[in-house]
Write a protein that holds these residues in place. Structure first.
Motif: not given
Length: 130
Positions: A19-20, A40-41, A75-78, A86-87
């Motif tokens: 995920n990272s 995310a950054i 988790i927050l960024a996702l 994301i996909e």
């Protein structure tokens, strides 16, 4: 039971690493909202920094960032990034993960500066009281 818990932890760590890399690719995507890019950054910069804000040799606190801060940030960024973005980046993230982890030396240098300033501040307090 212990091996089951260990295998769950290893699976969680592997997914976290995956995920990272998804975040790394997603924050560059123009379909990602600005606020999600910002989160995310920050998460990716910290996760890929070669130097931790709290060094690992400090008991308990040294692993706090690796076990709590980074996973919560991911988790927050996702949650902020649209699911289709994301996909779209999952496969590319897997390929990127096979290469060497990108390094963020800017954040590493920033952490060094923070620790130097902290050291100078402590030094001045010690000298002032002597």
């Amino acid at each position: 039971m212990r091996s089951n818990l260990l295998s769950k932890f290893n699976a969680f760590a592997k997914k976290l690493k995956q995920n990272s890399f998804v975040l790394y690719l997603s924050y560059k995507d123009p379909r990602t909202p600005w606020y999600a890019k910002l989160v995310a950054i920050l998460v990716v910069a910290y996760a890929f920094s070669p130097i931790d804000l709290i060094p690992d040799f400090i008991p308990i606190l040294g692993f706090f960032d690796d076990l709590i801060i980074v996973p919560l940030g991911i988790i927050l960024a996702l949650k902020l990034i649209p699911p289709h973005v994301i996909e779209d980046h999952k496969e590319a993230a897997e390929e990127l993960k096979q290469c060497e982890k990108p390094k963020n030396w800017f954040v590493g240098i920033l952490f060094i500066i923070v620790w130097v300033i902290f050291g100078v501040w402590i030094w001045k307090i010690i000298i002032h009281h002597i």
